[in-house]
Scaffold this motif. Structure first.
Motif, PDB file in Angstrom:
ATOM      1  N   VAL A  13       0.835  -1.239  -0.036  1.00 42.30           N
ATOM      2  CA  VAL A  13       0.110  -0.015  -0.045  1.00 42.30           C
ATOM      3  C   VAL A  13       0.815   1.162  -0.052  1.00 42.30           C
ATOM      4  O   VAL A  13       1.939   1.378   0.857  1.00 42.30           O
ATOM      5  CB  VAL A  13      -1.144   0.167   1.211  1.00 42.30           C
ATOM      6  N   THR A  15       1.107   5.707  -0.555  1.00 42.61           N
ATOM      7  CA  THR A  15       0.169   7.005  -0.838  1.00 42.61           C
ATOM      8  C   THR A  15       0.772   7.510  -2.088  1.00 42.61           C
ATOM      9  O   THR A  15       1.923   7.818  -2.227  1.00 42.61           O
ATOM     10  CB  THR A  15       0.490   7.834   0.258  1.00 42.61           C
ATOM     11  N   THR A  16       0.056   7.760  -3.066  1.00 45.34           N
ATOM     12  CA  THR A  16       0.222   8.546  -4.209  1.00 45.34           C
ATOM     13  C   THR A  16       0.042  10.197  -4.137  1.00 45.34           C
ATOM     14  O   THR A  16       0.514  10.885  -5.092  1.00 45.34           O
ATOM     15  CB  THR A  16      -0.568   7.759  -5.439  1.00 45.34           C
ATOM     16  N   ILE A  24      -4.988   9.495  -1.482  1.00 42.81           N
ATOM     17  CA  ILE A  24      -4.876   8.344  -2.576  1.00 42.81           C
ATOM     18  C   ILE A  24      -4.120   7.443  -2.589  1.00 42.81           C
ATOM     19  O   ILE A  24      -2.895   7.821  -2.338  1.00 42.81           O
ATOM     20  CB  ILE A  24      -4.996   9.091  -3.895  1.00 42.81           C
ATOM     21  N   GLU A  25      -4.524   6.147  -2.147  1.00 45.20           N
ATOM     22  CA  GLU A  25      -3.479   5.028  -2.065  1.00 45.20           C
ATOM     23  C   GLU A  25      -3.448   4.304  -3.368  1.00 45.20           C
ATOM     24  O   GLU A  25      -4.593   3.592  -3.890  1.00 45.20           O
ATOM     25  CB  GLU A  25      -3.807   4.115  -0.717  1.00 45.20           C
ATOM     26  N   SER A  26      -2.512   3.523  -3.511  1.00 43.80           N
ATOM     27  CA  SER A  26      -2.197   2.297  -4.540  1.00 43.80           C
ATOM     28  C   SER A  26      -2.150   1.145  -3.619  1.00 43.80           C
ATOM     29  O   SER A  26      -1.317   1.174  -2.872  1.00 43.80           O
ATOM     30  CB  SER A  26      -0.976   2.781  -5.527  1.00 43.80           C
ATOM     31  N   ASN A  28      -1.509  -2.919  -3.961  1.00 47.11           N
ATOM     32  CA  ASN A  28      -1.213  -4.115  -4.965  1.00 47.11           C
ATOM     33  C   ASN A  28      -1.798  -5.409  -4.167  1.00 47.11           C
ATOM     34  O   ASN A  28      -1.453  -5.553  -3.054  1.00 47.11           O
ATOM     35  CB  ASN A  28       0.340  -4.163  -5.297  1.00 47.11           C
ATOM     36  N   GLU A  38      -3.231  -3.985  -9.481  1.00 44.94           N
ATOM     37  CA  GLU A  38      -3.100  -2.721  -8.571  1.00 44.94           C
ATOM     38  C   GLU A  38      -4.341  -1.889  -8.729  1.00 44.94           C
ATOM     39  O   GLU A  38      -4.975  -1.749  -9.947  1.00 44.94           O
ATOM     40  CB  GLU A  38      -2.017  -1.963  -9.233  1.00 44.94           C
ATOM     41  N   PHE A  39      -4.892  -1.587  -7.636  1.00 37.37           N
ATOM     42  CA  PHE A  39      -6.222  -0.761  -7.517  1.00 37.37           C
ATOM     43  C   PHE A  39      -5.562   0.546  -6.915  1.00 37.37           C
ATOM     44  O   PHE A  39      -4.634   0.489  -6.167  1.00 37.37           O
ATOM     45  CB  PHE A  39      -7.232  -1.303  -6.647  1.00 37.37           C
ATOM     46  N   GLU A  40      -6.622   1.486  -7.055  1.00 33.35           N
ATOM     47  CA  GLU A  40      -6.290   2.728  -6.279  1.00 33.35           C
ATOM     48  C   GLU A  40      -7.662   2.984  -5.433  1.00 33.35           C
ATOM     49  O   GLU A  40      -9.050   2.543  -5.817  1.00 33.35           O
ATOM     50  CB  GLU A  40      -6.211   4.179  -7.087  1.00 33.35           C
ATOM     51  N   ARG A  41      -7.604   3.734  -4.187  1.00 38.66           N
ATOM     52  CA  ARG A  41      -8.645   3.827  -3.358  1.00 38.66           C
ATOM     53  C   ARG A  41      -8.206   5.035  -2.726  1.00 38.66           C
ATOM     54  O   ARG A  41      -7.327   5.734  -2.579  1.00 38.66           O
ATOM     55  CB  ARG A  41      -8.719   2.831  -2.318  1.00 38.66           C
ATOM     56  N   CYS A 122     -13.665   1.580  -3.720  1.00 41.16           N
ATOM     57  CA  CYS A 122     -12.487   2.714  -3.710  1.00 41.16           C
ATOM     58  C   CYS A 122     -12.885   3.553  -2.510  1.00 41.16           C
ATOM     59  O   CYS A 122     -11.885   4.431  -2.225  1.00 41.16           O
ATOM     60  CB  CYS A 122     -12.749   3.339  -5.007  1.00 41.16           C
TER      61      CYS A 122
END
Length: 199
Positions: A13, A15-16, A24-26, A28, A38-41, A122
């Protein structure tokens, strides 16, 4: 009952992007079939706080709605009063405080009907739906930039309300349905008790 599946393994996890309120977190993940994705939430900056939406009944036949400006859609929207818990505050106390701030009433009876998850793919947010009854006048200062318009609406005209262009906020719509079912079940149970008592 559906079979319980193994949850995907969280590989990382990160932070982007971050603001005052959101992160916003990526994320995996590795699923049980070996596929990695890979998801973003969108993660809140206040993970210990919960949201609450309140369904205030002025009387057995009338719900109180509020009209307020929603910056996300840049327009005024009609919906139920709602807010966030403060540190150490439970959901029912939050519901009563928000009711006093936004509507100008307190409630002697509060009942949590359900917990809603908004876009769980998300967003991690949960919103508790609270039915507020036996209202009494009580105003607390709130954080709204302008007074909210309070709109009484007859429960008998709930289908008209749900077809109204102004009430599109999903939590309010879901809460109105939940309350309608709860109130119908309660009325049926009371009618059944009355029949048994007189039978």
């Amino acid at each position: 009952m559906p079979m319980k599946r193994a949850k995907p393994e969280i590989l990382s996890v990160a932070t982007t992007a971050e603001s005052r309120l959101f992160r916003i977190e990526s994320v995996n993940l590795r699923f049980s079939n070996g596929r990695e994705v890979e998801f973003e939430r969108l993660a809140g900056g206040m993970p210990d706080r919960r949201a609450v939406v309140i369904l205030p009944l002025l009387d057995a036949d009338t719900v109180l709605l509020v009209r307020e400006y929603a910056v996300g859609v840049e327009d005024y929207v009609l919906g139920l009063p709602q807010g966030m818990t403060h540190d150490g505050e439970d959901v029912l106390a939050t519901a009563n405080r928000e009711l006093m701030e936004e509507v100008g009433y307190g409630a002697r009876r509060l009942h949590r009907l359900s917990t809603l998850k908004l876009a769980p793919n998300c967003l991690p947010y949960r919103t508790d739906v609270v039915l507020a009854e036996d209202l009494y006048p009580r105003r607390l200062p709130g954080d709204e930039p302008e007074p909210l318009e309070v709109v009484p609406w007859p429960l008998a005209r709930l289908p008209d309300l749900l077809g109204h262009d102004e009430i599109t906020e999903a939590r309010s719509v879901a809460a109105l349905f939940l309350a309608q079912v709860h109130l119908q079940q309660r009325a049926s149970a009371a009618t059944g008790s009355d029949r048994r008592a007189t039978g």
